[in-house]
Design an enzyme around this catalytic site. Structure first.
Site, short mmCIF file in Angstrom:
data_model
loop_
_atom_site.label_atom_id
_atom_site.label_comp_id
_atom_site.label_asym_id
_atom_site.label_seq_id
_atom_site.Cartn_x
_atom_site.Cartn_y
_atom_site.Cartn_z
N GLU A 56 0.81 -1.22 0.00
CA GLU A 56 0.00 0.00 0.00
C GLU A 56 0.85 1.27 0.00
O GLU A 56 0.77 2.09 0.93
CB GLU A 56 -0.94 0.02 1.22
CG GLU A 56 -1.87 -1.18 1.29
CD GLU A 56 -2.94 -1.05 2.36
OE1 GLU A 56 -2.88 -0.13 3.18
OE2 GLU A 56 -3.87 -1.88 2.37
N GLU A 60 -4.88 -8.92 0.96
CA GLU A 60 -5.49 -8.56 2.25
C GLU A 60 -6.97 -8.35 2.03
O GLU A 60 -7.39 -7.76 1.03
CB GLU A 60 -4.95 -7.25 2.84
CG GLU A 60 -3.60 -7.33 3.47
CD GLU A 60 -3.16 -6.01 4.10
OE1 GLU A 60 -4.01 -5.23 4.59
OE2 GLU A 60 -1.94 -5.75 4.09
C1 BG6 Z 1 -4.04 -2.38 5.56
C2 BG6 Z 1 -2.62 -2.47 6.04
O1 BG6 Z 1 -4.25 -1.09 5.15
O2 BG6 Z 1 -5.08 -2.57 6.45
C3 BG6 Z 1 -2.45 -3.07 7.42
O3 BG6 Z 1 -1.78 -3.09 5.12
C4 BG6 Z 1 -3.58 -2.64 8.32
O4 BG6 Z 1 -1.19 -2.71 7.91
C5 BG6 Z 1 -4.89 -3.15 7.73
O5 BG6 Z 1 -3.41 -3.04 9.64
C6 BG6 Z 1 -6.13 -2.85 8.53
O6 BG6 Z 1 -6.28 -1.49 8.75
P1 BG6 Z 1 -6.25 -0.86 10.20
O7 BG6 Z 1 -6.01 0.58 10.00
O8 BG6 Z 1 -7.57 -1.14 10.82
O9 BG6 Z 1 -5.14 -1.53 10.94
#
Ligand code: BG6
Length: 471
Positions: free
Chosen positions: A176, A374
């Site tokens: 990202e 993800e």
């Molecule tokens: C993604 C990232 O944006 O989302 C992670 O690669 C992140 O590092 C995940 O933890 C979930 O988002 P957040 O802000 O709730 O942790």
């Protein structure tokens, strides 16, 4: 349920053979040992020292989920959950504490152990090189704003290819990359908390350049695996088909998706975006051969992170003339009535978005090999779902994953080249400024019990999905 019973389970959504089932994590969010094993400080350690109040419940990155100590047991749990692949990141400041060429051997050996342990468990390691964690020493010279950091990154990447390339065949340059630019230089959720569009553009440009240069280095070194990038793609849906709404969505798409997707996959920048940057006077500083390097060194493999869509509408009010320049100068966010929300995180849940992305990649990006790197659901207060059996009954997460997987399956039926699905994340981890507020894992981490792990219902469910290669 025994394995024989599983065979009789009805499989409605069967996935291709060798589909990559697993999860993703990042160094700073899981390792802990922030001050141990010779690791240098990164911007998270530094920011937390300066402003602990910016982190949920004042919890910082020093311990996180203790993967540095518990990786062996954690990898056994991954195996138990049926993972055949796992993506993690290397902490740049663990390997190179000062960001220069001085290798921390203890750090290097930690990742050797992790890789060997994964392979021994039958889990293919996917390694990402940069997940938001700039070494402080390099942030002091400007971080991604400074072109010298691109060179440091390439040296760091080369060192990783040399150290681990014999066993690691899937590499990712960035996770990202838009986030450090928008978080650190526009919207104040990453260090250094500046609001400066010109710097954000420069940071993004240097990240793109560093991606191409690291790919170039990998190929020059004779890397015989695949190298790619992981992008958070947020389909930009217009409120309506009114031309002004559609235009707003195209601009949002250019800023937040095509900005990285086009150079990474096609080797060129989207015209709509460069026209805006030129017209508004925000082009980044570039050097002569850069565009050639970007053109020549595109990715083999695309990781797609998908959590939520972006909905936009034409602007309704002009910004104050003195307000800082922001992408939102060209569109307003649109809250669609009736949207389904994950209220813990404040993100809309729109499962079809994952399909729209895959079909876009198929139709407009040469159907490049890709995977869902993800996808996941962060929920606060999951302890209330712990049953008498000691397990967290996270049926909402099972529903979330399966609803997304149905759309992934449909995209595959229609010819998408998507090769796998990784949940964010394996075990509950430290979510940056949200710390441990929202839990994402297949495995719960009890911070009051020295990080004790217990598999959630979704973990057992996923195990069956992997065994059946479908559900
Ligand atoms: C993604 C990232 O944006 O989302 C992670 O690669 C992140 O590092 C995940 O933890 C979930 O988002 P957040 O802000 O709730 O942790």
């Amino acid at each position: 349920m025994t394995k024989t019973e599983l065979k009789t389970e009805q499989i409605q959504y069967r996935f291709p053979k060798s589909f990559w089932w697993g999860s993703a994590a990042s160094a700073t969010q899981t390792e802990g040992a922030a001050d141990e094993g010779g690791k240098g400080k990164n911007i998270w350690d530094h920011w937390y020292e300066k402003e602990p109040n910016r982190f949920f419940d004042g919890v910082g990155p020093e311990k996180t989920s203790r993967f540095y100590e518990t990786y062996r047991e954690d990898i056994q749990l991954m195996k138990e959950l049926g993972h055949n692949t796992f993506r993690f990141s290397i902490s740049w400041s663990r390997l190179f504490p000062e960001g220069n060429d001085e290798l921390n051997k203890e750090g290097a050996s930690f990742y050797n152990h992790v890789i060997d342990e994964l392979l021994a468990a039958g889990i293919e390691p996917f390694i990402n090189l940069y997940h938001f964690d700039m070494p402080v020493a390099l942030q002091e010279i400007g971080g991604w704003e400074n072109r010298k950091v691109v060179d440091h990154f390439v040296s760091y990447a080369e060192a990783c290819f040399r150290l681990y390339g014999d066993r690691v065949k899937k590499w990712f340059t960035h996770n990202e990359p838009i986030v450090p630019a928008e978080g650190g230089y526009l919207y104040d959720f990453h260090y250094p908390n500046e609001v400066d569009f010109q710097k954000a553009v420069q940071v993004a440009y240097h990240e793109i350049l560093s991606n191409a240069k690291a790919i170039e280095a990998y190929r020059k070194l004779g890397g015989n695996g695949k190298i790619g990038i992981i992008l958070n793609l947020t389909p930009s849906y217009p409120r309506s088909q009114h031309p002004a709404d559609v235009k707003a969505s195209e601009i949002a798409d250019a800023f937040f998706n095509k900005s990285f997707l086009d150079p990474a996959v096609k080797g060129v920048f989207p015209r709509l975006l460069t026209d805006i940057l030129k017209d508004e006077g925000y082009m980044p500083a570039m050097e002569q051969d850069d565009l050639e390097v970007i053109k020549e060194n595109t990715v083999d493999l695309l990781g797609i992170n998908y959590y939520q869509p972006r909905r936009v509408k034409a602007k309704e009010h002009l910004p104050h003339p003195d307000a800082p320049f922001m992408p939102e100068r060209f569109f307003d966010d649109y809250e669609m009535p009736g949207r389904k929300m994950n209220r813990h995180r404040g993100w809309e849940i729109y499962e079809k978005g994952i399909y729209d992305i895959l079909i876009n990649v198929k139709n407009n990006y040469g159907n490049i090999e890709c995977f869902i790197s993800e996808n996941g659901m962060g929920v606060e207060g999951e302890e209330r779902f712990r049953g008498e059996d000691g397990m967290i009954h996270d049926d909402y997460r099972i529903a979330f994953i399966s609803e997304h997987l149905k759309w992934v399956h449909k995209a595959i039926q229609e010819g998408s080249n998507v090769k796998g699905y990784h949940l964010w994340t394996f075990m509950d981890n430290w979510s940056w400024t949200n710390a441990y507020k929202n839990r994402y894992g297949f495995v719960s981490v009890n911070l009051d019990q020295n990080g004790e792990r217990t598999i959630k219902k979704s973990g057992y469910w996923f195990k069956r999905v992997t065994e059946n290669n479908g559900f």
